[in-house]
Design an enzyme around this catalytic site. Structure first.
Site, PDB file in Angstrom:
ATOM      1  N   LYS A 198       1.000  -1.345   0.295  1.00 56.18           N
ATOM      2  CA  LYS A 198      -0.036   0.069  -0.069  1.00 56.18           C
ATOM      3  C   LYS A 198       0.623   0.967   0.282  1.00 56.18           C
ATOM      4  O   LYS A 198       1.481   1.390   1.374  1.00 56.18           O
ATOM      5  CB  LYS A 198      -0.847  -0.042   1.631  1.00 56.18           C
ATOM      6  N   GLU A 274       9.837   1.653  10.485  1.00 60.44           N
ATOM      7  CA  GLU A 274      11.127   2.745  10.731  1.00 60.44           C
ATOM      8  C   GLU A 274      10.206   3.825  10.207  1.00 60.44           C
ATOM      9  O   GLU A 274       9.235   4.394  10.191  1.00 60.44           O
ATOM     10  CB  GLU A 274      11.823   2.849   8.858  1.00 60.44           C
ATOM     11  N   CYS A 308      14.061  11.194   6.397  1.00 59.26           N
ATOM     12  CA  CYS A 308      13.285  10.486   7.540  1.00 59.26           C
ATOM     13  C   CYS A 308      15.135  10.463   8.388  1.00 59.26           C
ATOM     14  O   CYS A 308      15.896  11.223   9.627  1.00 59.26           O
ATOM     15  CB  CYS A 308      13.486   9.768   7.982  1.00 59.26           C
ATOM     16  N   GLU A 410       9.056  16.597  15.430  1.00 62.07           N
ATOM     17  CA  GLU A 410      10.132  15.860  14.184  1.00 62.07           C
ATOM     18  C   GLU A 410       9.107  16.703  13.018  1.00 62.07           C
ATOM     19  O   GLU A 410       7.963  17.822  12.664  1.00 62.07           O
ATOM     20  CB  GLU A 410       9.154  14.620  13.356  1.00 62.07           C
TER      21      GLU A 410
END
Ligand code: NAD
Length: 506
Positions: A198, A274, A308, A410
């Site tokens: 997906k 992750e 990331c 973040e």
């Protein structure tokens, strides 16, 4: 026309050529299908807001079909192949991506708006390499064997066997769509699993295109399946909650990871995660300043800060603080924002208007919390042609308190905060003062300090005098809220295989 698309009977008025926009379809059991849901959503360019394609949204029944196909394929020719045969097919997949390099590159840049110079050096070549590297690795990996003594003196032998885990759900993000998806699909298939992918709703096209390559390479139907849609109440949630999925590998936000982990609890299915980061860079006064500036520029601004592993917190030893900030400012102001195809472009837009709103909310918070804006802080004026895009200025701040939202959360944009420190002890404490633990960069020419500081930083990856230097055989992943498990090299085998011990009494 590529097989991922169908002509649209209802071409929207803003289709650039007046022609029907491309349609992005699911890929189930080796065949492209619009599915049964009947709903489509728009995929718009972050460069100028134009419609790129209409994407079919998978219904629960479509996800069921994909998982059923993947389960059936576990018993088909894929399971009977030798590792050499599977390796040869995965090499053909890699070669297929390379042969259609321009198609993948165009699709990736249309979905993400990232500069072609970046995608052609990183996203597409790594997308292909992920199939070769894991195929070769799995072919050559050994398992353990122990001889043991028994009371009758005859002894016994224990050996380990690795079996595929089964049907793997792959949920991938939008920042490096092909690279991060194949980083999971490569090892999953090399280990003999089947997958249902997906991709992010923002970037469906390269994953859809990969179906064509799989068919051309001889991957049996049902081994690689793709369903499109969103997360909650859509394809992502249907897939992760599906009882016939044996494991879930996910890259994305930590909060999404929490939701997926709840779904995985039913049936105690394993996860590989992750997740997000709030990565520090520690710049010591004994560093090579040119290298530290060049590396920090890349780690803050590459892919418009949507990496990331990127740096959002920069800590600089006080004697070089002023010089570092002024050189980083000059670097940020020299960045060239523009269309992906312009060879001069080194900064693209953010992925979407929604994400830009989020990043801009942090730009406002920084000012409200008393930051000094060294450069940037707003939306650039790039003229009427790009006015519909999700553009944002590269931004540097100083002067924020360590507990402000901009320092804790973040942001995932082209921005960083730079703060001075006085001692190594303080630098390490600042680096670790975060719920995240993905990556860190340390800039120093003192080799003892490099070892000392690397050992004390709570993160899965520490770069010394570099950033994003990746050997795919090495472990990759985060500690704390940045993930569960490690990908890369043999480390991913823990998730993609079931290890069984066989004990034979002699
Ligand atoms: P996201 O979590 O919003 O979405 C990622 C994927 O999860 C998408 O495909 C989305 O549709 C799906 N999803 C969302 N909610 C879901 C749900 N409830 N159930 C199932 N699927 C769901 O992340 P994003 O915005 O696409 O990507 C950016 C984030 O990814 C950042 O936090 C970044 O740090 C992280 N990231 C981490 C790594 C890493 O290696 N650690 C790499 C790249 C990106």
């Amino acid at each position: 026309m590529i097989a991922t698309t169908l002509p649209a009977p209802d071409a929207p008025a803003d289709s650039p050529t007046g022609a029907a926009p491309a349609r992005v379809l699911h890929f189930i059991d080796g065949t492209y299908t619009a599915g049964t849901g009947g709903r489509v959503f728009e995929n718009r360019s972050p460069v100028d807001g134009r419609l790129v394609s209409l994407v079919h949204e998978a219904s629960r029944a479509d996800v069921d079909d994909a998982v059923r196909a993947a389960r059936a394929a576990l018993k088909g020719p894929w399971s009977r192949m030798t590792v050499e045969q599977r390796t040869a097919i995965l090499h053909a997949v890699a070669d297929g991506i390379t042969r259609r390099f321009d198609d993948f590159l165009a699709a990736e840049c249309a979905d993400t708006g990232k500069p072609r110079s970046l995608a052609s050096h990183i996203d597409i070549p790594r997308g292909a390499a992920n199939f070769k590297i894991f195929a070769d690795l799995v072919k050559n990996v050994a398992t353990e064997c122990f001889e043991m003594a028994t009371p009758d003196g005859r002894g016994a032998i224990n050996y380990a066997r690795r079996a595929p885990r089964g049907v793997i759900a792959v949920i991938s993000p939008w920042n490096l769509p092909l690279l991060l998806m194949t980083w999971k699909v490569g090892p999953a298939l090399a280990c003999g699993n089947t997958v249902v992918v997906k991709p992010s709703e923002e970037t469906p096209t390269t994953t859809a295109l990969l179906g064509e390559v799989m068919n051309e390479a001889g991957v049996p139907p049902g081994v690689f399946n793709v369903v499109h849609g969103f997360g909650p109440d859509s394809a992502g949630a249907f897939l992760t909650a599906h009882p016939e999925v044996d494991g879930i590998t996910f890259t994305g936000e930590t909060r999404t990871g929490e939701a997926i982990m709840k779904a995985a609890a039913a049936g105690v299915r394993p996860v590989s995660f992750e997740l997000g980061g709030k990565n520090p860079a520690l710049v010591f006064a004994d560093c090579d300043m040119d290298a530290a500036i060049e590396g920090t520029m890349r780690s803050v601004f590459a892919n418009c800060g949507q990496v990331c592993l990127g740096t959002e917190r920069v800590y600089v030893e006080r004697p070089i603080f002023e010089e570092f900030v002024s050189r980083l400012k000059a670097g940020a102001e020299a960045l060239r924002l523009g269309r992906p195809e312009d060879p001069e472009t080194n900064l693209g837009p953010l992925i979407s208007a929604e994400h830009r709103d989020k990043v801009l909310s942090y730009y406002r918070k920084a000012v409200a919390d008393g930051a000094t804006v060294v450069t940037g802080g707003g939306v650039p004026d790039l003229g009427p042609e790009l006015a519909g895009g999700s553009w944002i200025q590269p931004t540097i701040w100083t002067g924020l308190a360590d507990d402000s939202a901009v320092m804790r959360e973040e942001i995932f944009g082209p921005c960083c905060h730079v703060r001075p420190f006085d001692t190594e002890e303080e630098a390490v404490a600042l680096a670790n003062d975060t719920p995240y633990g993905l990556a860190a960069a340390v800039w120093t020419e003192n080799v003892s300090r490099a070892h000392r500081v690397s050992a004390r930083i709570d993160a899965g990856i520490v770069w010394v005098n570099s950033w994003f230097l990746r050997d795919l055989r090495t472990p990759f992943g985060g500690s704390k809220a940045s993930g569960i498990g490690r990908e890369g090299g043999v480390h991913g085998l823990e998730f993609y295989t079931e290890l069984k011990n066989v004990c034979i009494k002699l």
